[in-house]
Design an enzyme around this catalytic site. Structure first.
Site, short mmCIF file in Angstrom:
data_model
loop_
_atom_site.label_atom_id
_atom_site.label_comp_id
_atom_site.label_asym_id
_atom_site.label_seq_id
_atom_site.Cartn_x
_atom_site.Cartn_y
_atom_site.Cartn_z
N LYS A 1 35.89 38.18 42.79
CA LYS A 1 35.33 38.38 44.13
C LYS A 1 34.34 39.53 44.16
CE LYS A 1 36.18 36.31 46.96
NZ LYS A 1 35.47 35.10 47.38
N GLN B 1 39.60 38.71 52.99
CA GLN B 1 40.80 38.14 52.37
C GLN B 1 41.88 39.19 52.12
OE1 GLN B 1 37.61 37.61 51.22
NE2 GLN B 1 37.40 35.59 50.28
N GLY C 1 41.04 30.63 46.27
CA GLY C 1 41.77 31.16 45.14
C GLY C 1 41.65 30.17 43.99
N ALA C 2 41.22 30.64 42.84
CA ALA C 2 40.87 29.73 41.75
C ALA C 2 41.99 28.76 41.38
CB ALA C 2 40.43 30.54 40.52
N ASP D 1 38.08 34.45 38.63
CA ASP D 1 37.67 33.06 38.84
C ASP D 1 37.13 32.44 37.56
OD1 ASP D 1 37.56 32.25 42.00
OD2 ASP D 1 37.49 34.40 41.68
#
Length: 337
Positions: free
Chosen positions: A239, A187, A53-54, A228
């Site tokens: 993603k 995820q 996760g960014a 991101d």
């Protein structure tokens, strides 16, 4: 907003002499914690998707710098090592640039720890504000679809896209929640559903390939995703699979929202073509949970991000505000320096 109910997970925890990370590779079957005691361990955890996760990657990297400073390690090599852990998420570079600026100003380990804590605290506050802003765009009774995991596991807490969903459910605006499974690391299936169940938010998991059919059935009015990296013209890397959701959404009259902190905006990247897309080991596609599922001799291509053009995005939501129908001029007006 009842944050005690809707914000229960803290996946990145500083314990004074170590960084404790919830190993997201093992969820939901195991809640296993890993202690990182140096910058190399943090780098490996980022690379191996222990933490992902960014925003969470950036926070973890900031604490990695603190660990290097506490150990008396040379900080430039530590910064370079952490920066190279993953290439697409700009939050990683943004957080390390903040730490580097503090180092250049003469900060000691204690001052660097205060900066890392500030990065973490600011992210939580930003996510909560984004949740309110994003939820306000949604008409009551709506159904929403999200992709990948953008919740407390991916951030300092509350989440970006999942924060919007939490706020929308709490305010009665969101009536139905769907999560795509998000191959190949699942995820959505493993992490987003884990968070939603913990929060008591009714939700249904769908196969990634069921999304267009769900939209055609009229069950969703918004697709809500994280990011991101957001380029200067509003193109957004997220993603893999996000781009096809945006195309399907536009075809079916479903609105498309990107929720991300301003640290995800990279005005130095002119457009999506300039975003480096991370390619990971093809074995991730050829196996499930470490077990080979594809015939020996088969090959795979495994990009883990794609770019959604700005013209397919109805709203970009950050803690600074909302940009509807994003373009270069609107991005410059909000984020230009």
């Amino acid at each position: 907003m009842d944050y005690d109910r809707y914000d229960r997970v803290r996946a990145v925890q500083w314990h004074g002499d170590r960084l404790r990370l919830l190993d997201q590779r093992l969820l939901p079957q195991q809640e296993h914690w890993i202690d990182c005691r140096d910058a190399a361990a943090v780098t490996q955890a980022i690379r191996d998707l222990v933490v992902r996760g960014a925003p969470a990657i950036g926070i973890a990297a900031a604490w990695g710098v603190v660990l290097a400073a506490r150990a008396g390690e040379p900080l430039e090599p530590a910064l370079a090592m952490l920066r190279a852990a993953r290439p697409t998420a700009v939050n990683l570079m943004w957080a390390l640039d903040r730490m580097k600026a503090r180092i250049a100003a003469g900060a000691d380990a204690a001052a660097l720890a205060r900066e890392a804590q500030a990065i973490q605290d600011e992210d939580l506050a930003a996510n909560r504000h984004m949740g309110e802003l994003g939820a306000s765009l949604i008409e009551p009774g709506a159904g929403v679809l999200t992709h990948c995991n953008t919740g407390s596991l991916a951030t300092a807490g509350f989440g970006t896209a999942l924060g919007v969903i939490r706020a929308g459910v709490a305010s009665g605006r969101i009536a139905r929640v769907y999560a795509g499974e998000t191959r190949p690391w699942q995820q959505g299936a493993r992490l987003t559903m884990y968070e939603l169940v913990r929060d008591g938010i009714p939700a249904k998991l769908i196969a990634d390939s069921a999304a267009a059919h769900l939209m055609r059935a009229g069950e969703v009015q918004w697709v809500i995703v994280g990011a991101d990296r957001i380029a200067a013209n509003g193109d957004t890397a997220n993603k893999i699979g996000t781009y096809q959701l945006a195309i399907a959404a536009r075809h079916h009259g479903v609105k498309f929202m990107v929720a991300a902190p301003s640290s995800t905006v990279d005005m130095a990247t002119p457009d999506g073509e300039a975003i480096e897309i991370e390619l990971r080991d093809p074995a991730e596609l050829l196996s499930t949970a470490g077990r080979r599922t594809v015939v020996e001799g088969a090959e795979a291509w495994n990009p883990v991000f794609d770019v959604t053009p700005a013209e397919l995005i109805d709203a970009i939501v950050t803690e600074r505000g909302v940009i509807e129908r994003p373009n270069a001029a609107a991005m410059q007006a909000m984020f230009g320096r």
